[in-house]
Write a protein that holds these residues in place. Structure first.
Motif, PDB file in Angstrom:
ATOM      1  N   THR A 186       0.822  -1.401  -0.102  1.00 60.61           N
ATOM      2  CA  THR A 186       0.277  -0.167   0.002  1.00 60.61           C
ATOM      3  C   THR A 186       0.927   0.956  -0.058  1.00 60.61           C
ATOM      4  O   THR A 186       0.446   2.583   0.178  1.00 60.61           O
ATOM      5  N   ARG A 189       5.916   4.324  -1.105  1.00 58.11           N
ATOM      6  CA  ARG A 189       7.763   4.500  -1.261  1.00 58.11           C
ATOM      7  C   ARG A 189       8.336   3.558  -1.340  1.00 58.11           C
ATOM      8  O   ARG A 189       9.655   3.045  -1.903  1.00 58.11           O
ATOM      9  N   GLY A 225      -5.773   6.619  -2.787  1.00 58.10           N
ATOM     10  CA  GLY A 225      -5.586   6.561  -1.406  1.00 58.10           C
ATOM     11  C   GLY A 225      -4.391   4.986  -0.932  1.00 58.10           C
ATOM     12  O   GLY A 225      -4.075   4.879   0.172  1.00 58.10           O
ATOM     13  N   GLU A 227      -0.705   5.048   0.663  1.00 62.02           N
ATOM     14  CA  GLU A 227       0.144   5.591   1.194  1.00 62.02           C
ATOM     15  C   GLU A 227       1.206   6.146   0.188  1.00 62.02           C
ATOM     16  O   GLU A 227       2.622   5.784  -0.220  1.00 62.02           O
ATOM     17  N   LEU A 228       2.310   7.766   0.508  1.00 60.18           N
ATOM     18  CA  LEU A 228       2.594   8.481  -0.386  1.00 60.18           C
ATOM     19  C   LEU A 228       3.366   9.434   0.984  1.00 60.18           C
ATOM     20  O   LEU A 228       3.157   9.111   1.540  1.00 60.18           O
ATOM     21  N   PRO A 229       5.082   9.632   0.385  1.00 56.21           N
ATOM     22  CA  PRO A 229       6.059  10.696   1.021  1.00 56.21           C
ATOM     23  C   PRO A 229       4.886  11.621   1.623  1.00 56.21           C
ATOM     24  O   PRO A 229       4.116  11.668   0.475  1.00 56.21           O
TER      25      PRO A 229
ATOM     26  N   PRO B 168      -3.784   3.931   5.145  1.00 55.12           N
ATOM     27  CA  PRO B 168      -3.000   4.610   4.982  1.00 55.12           C
ATOM     28  C   PRO B 168      -4.344   5.699   4.581  1.00 55.12           C
ATOM     29  O   PRO B 168      -4.390   6.860   6.272  1.00 55.12           O
ATOM     30  N   THR B 169      -5.636   6.043   4.603  1.00 54.11           N
ATOM     31  CA  THR B 169      -6.189   7.226   4.524  1.00 54.11           C
ATOM     32  C   THR B 169      -7.321   6.618   6.353  1.00 54.11           C
ATOM     33  O   THR B 169      -7.842   7.860   6.561  1.00 54.11           O
ATOM     34  N   GLU B 238       8.858  11.589   9.554  1.00 56.36           N
ATOM     35  CA  GLU B 238       8.690  12.505   7.675  1.00 56.36           C
ATOM     36  C   GLU B 238       8.086  13.538   8.239  1.00 56.36           C
ATOM     37  O   GLU B 238       8.240  14.405   7.265  1.00 56.36           O
TER      38      GLU B 238
END
Ligand SMILES: Nc1ncnc2c1ncn2[C@@H]1O[C@H](COP(=O)(O)OP(=O)(O)OP(=O)(O)O)[C@@H](O)[C@H]1O
Ligand SMILES: [Mg+2]
Lengths: 269, 268
Positions: A186, A189, A225, A227-229, B168-169, B238
């Motif tokens: 997900t 990275r 949706g 997960e991004l940096p 994540p959301t 981060e």
């Protein structure tokens, strides 16, 4: 040489490469993984292993057989540890291959080392007397020891500490001359550490070449949706609030873009 | 206050101590993070704080109650959500699982209903009361386990990697819901986590290594220190780095918080 192909969505896996499939939970990643592992019939198209469909019967009486050469680490694999010792657990898969003892020993200790566990320290321990992350590592060692032609990993880094998570692609490196790896994740990275990336969104699959290209196209990734940096996540949140930010940039330029836009808005007032 | 004092713990039939000389405290109304590599003793410490394990050396107390001699009273004050929801969930149906502890306390049915609804609401499971637990995704199981513990309204809440399986959301929205729940009640919260952005939001951190407390202090003390980070297999938080770098660019954002808060501040 192509070892795996899913004709329903154009996913191909070549010998020895690491392919990631990036998608939010609920995007159908796990189903796709199960299809690629011949643990589930494909909804669309066929899955071919080394050019053949192992689920096709040659004669109607013939039992279906999924190829042993394709192995999958399922999401909560640590719940499926069962043997009396860590050694026996990791050895379970390779034992089905009737290997000589010396080869078994080599594979099990090699796999334990690959997941950064000390074989001498853990081999005789009960897998139930381990921490959450250690159990996950043992589960991972179990599939590594099979040395399959294709290894499918469903979110393998859950529960791993930050360093191990960051070094996960290094950990897979020694395997590469033996196995091709399909890494379901997900996290953009993580996905960007693979040789090739497939992005799953809206039920269809698109291919991206390498991590840079993946992240430069951040605007397309936001609604999926995944997960991004942090800087890309922030850019998405700001755009929802009416900010105009540059597309097709790397993270440093995107950050500059955020600062510039903030200054512009601030100046206007 | 949860207090552990020179704690040592050895699991049955093991030769090595899983915890050594651990002293730590959790005040009511504070958020304490526990970080460190796999196998460093985080979950073990959580279990000792809850009184599920008894110290081999030293003492653990909750509001002065020794977990060994006053286990029942001490355990009532502390809620623990396990790392793996599969080892926590015992009931077949979602609302049964959440009501289970309350029924054991012998609460009146109206109270149970109210608490179950409120807990399910906090974790976003309203409308899914009658679903079967074993069919749920790991993420949803984690929500059920959390709701079951929240419903008990503990004075201290220990969450062992509560977001490991969350998408994540929803990770931050859910965590913020828990933080709000905690703040309203002024409950003490212990957050065991491998996620640096989560560690960043704690008031204090304990960094574990080989069963000892290797580092402690504010998140900045622990996470900004390169040597500590390397030793404890930690990562750079981060959002913190991003906030610092935006500040350097002249954007007046506060110290690293969640993405949404950063965005709110920048677009204000
Ligand atoms: N039930 C058990 N019996 C014996 N030893 C155990 C048991 N559970 C954990 N251990 C050992 O105790 C040590 C600490 O484990 P613990 O589960 O507290 O680690 P952790 O910090 O939570 O790790 P993780 O990040 O992997 O969850 C490890 O060396 C582990 O192998
Ligand atoms: Mg743990």
């Amino acid at each position: 040489m192509q070892v795996l192909e899913h004709s329903g969505n154009g996913i191909t896996v070549d010998k020895g490469e690491v392919v990631s499939i990036l998608g939010a939970p609920g995007s159908g990643k796990t189903r796709l993984g199960l299809e690629l592992a011949f643990l589930r019939r494909p909804e669309v198209g066929l899955v071919l292993f080394q050019g053949e469909n192992p689920l096709a019967r040659k004669r109607s009486m013939q039992p279906l057989k999924r190829p042993r050469e394709v192995t999958m680490l399922v999401q909560n694999a640590e719940d499926q540890l069962f043997a009396r010792t860590v050694f026996d657990d990791v050895a379970f898969g390779p034992r089905q291959l009737f290997l000589p003892d010396a080869e078994m020993e080599r594979r099990v200790t090699g796999a334990l080392r690959a997941v950064r566990l000390d074989p001498a320290e853990v081999r005789d321990r009960s897998p139930f007397a381990l921490s959450g992350g250690e159990r996950r590592r043992v589960a991972l060692a179990g599939v590594l020891a099979m040395e399959p032609v294709v290894l499918i990993l469903d979110e393998p880094t859950a529960n791993l500490d930050p360093r191990t998570r960051n070094e996960f692609s290094d950990l897979l490196r020694p395997l590469r001359h033996k196995s091709a790896i399909v890494w379901l994740t997900t996290s953009a990275r993580e996905a960007s550490q693979a040789d090739r990336i497939y992005v799953l969104g809206d039920g269809h699959v698109s291919e991206v070449h390498g991590g840079d290209e993946l992240l430069r196209d951040w605007r397309r990734l936001i609604p999926t949706g995944v997960e991004l940096p942090a800087v890309f996540e922030l850019a998405g949140a700001l755009e929802r609030r009416g900010f105009e930010l540059p597309a097709d940039v790397d993270s440093a330029d995107l950050e500059d873009g955020i600062v510039t836009e903030w200054q512009r808005r601030h100046h206007d007032r | 206050m949860i207090l552990v004092d020179n704690l040592g713990y050895r699991y049955p039939k093991q030769t090595e101590l899983a915890l050594r000389d651990v002293s730590a405290r959790v005040d009511p109304d504070e958020v304490v993070g526990i970080v460190g590599p796999n196998g460093s003793g985080k979950s073990t410490l959580g279990r000792l704080m809850k009184g599920l394990l008894w110290p081999s050396e030293g003492r653990a107390t909750v509001d002065g109650l020794d977990t060994r001699t006053h286990g029942l009273e001490a355990r009532r004050l502390v809620g623990l959500v396990f790392q793996n929801p599969n080892s926590q969930i015992v009931n077949a149906v979602v609302e049964q699982e959440v009501a289970f502890g309350l029924e054991n306390l012998g609460l009146p049915p109206e109270d149970i209903r109210r608490r179950v609804d409120s807990a399910l609401n906090s974790v976003g499971l309203i409308g899914r009361e009658l679903e079967e637990c074993y069919r749920l995704s790991m993420a949803d199981k984690q929500r059920v386990a959390l709701a079951a513990v929240i419903a008990m309204e503990p004075k201290y809440l220990i969450l062992d990697e509560p977001t490991a399986w969350l998408e994540p959301t929803v990770r931050w929205p859910l965590l913020e819901e828990v933080l709000r729940w905690r703040a309203e009640r002024r409950a003490g919260l212990v957050l065991v986590t491998h996620r640096m952005d989560e560690a960043q939001t704690c008031d204090r951190l304990y960094g574990m290594l080989d069963g000892r407390v290797e580092a402690q202090g504010t998140p900045e003390d622990v996470l900004q220190d390169r040597t500590i980070r390397a030793k404890l297999a930690l990562d750079v938080p981060e959002t913190f780095e991003l906030a610092a770098s935006l500040r350097a660019g002249g954007v007046p954002v506060a110290e690293g918080t969640s993405i949404d808060r950063l965005a709110e501040r920048i677009s204000a």
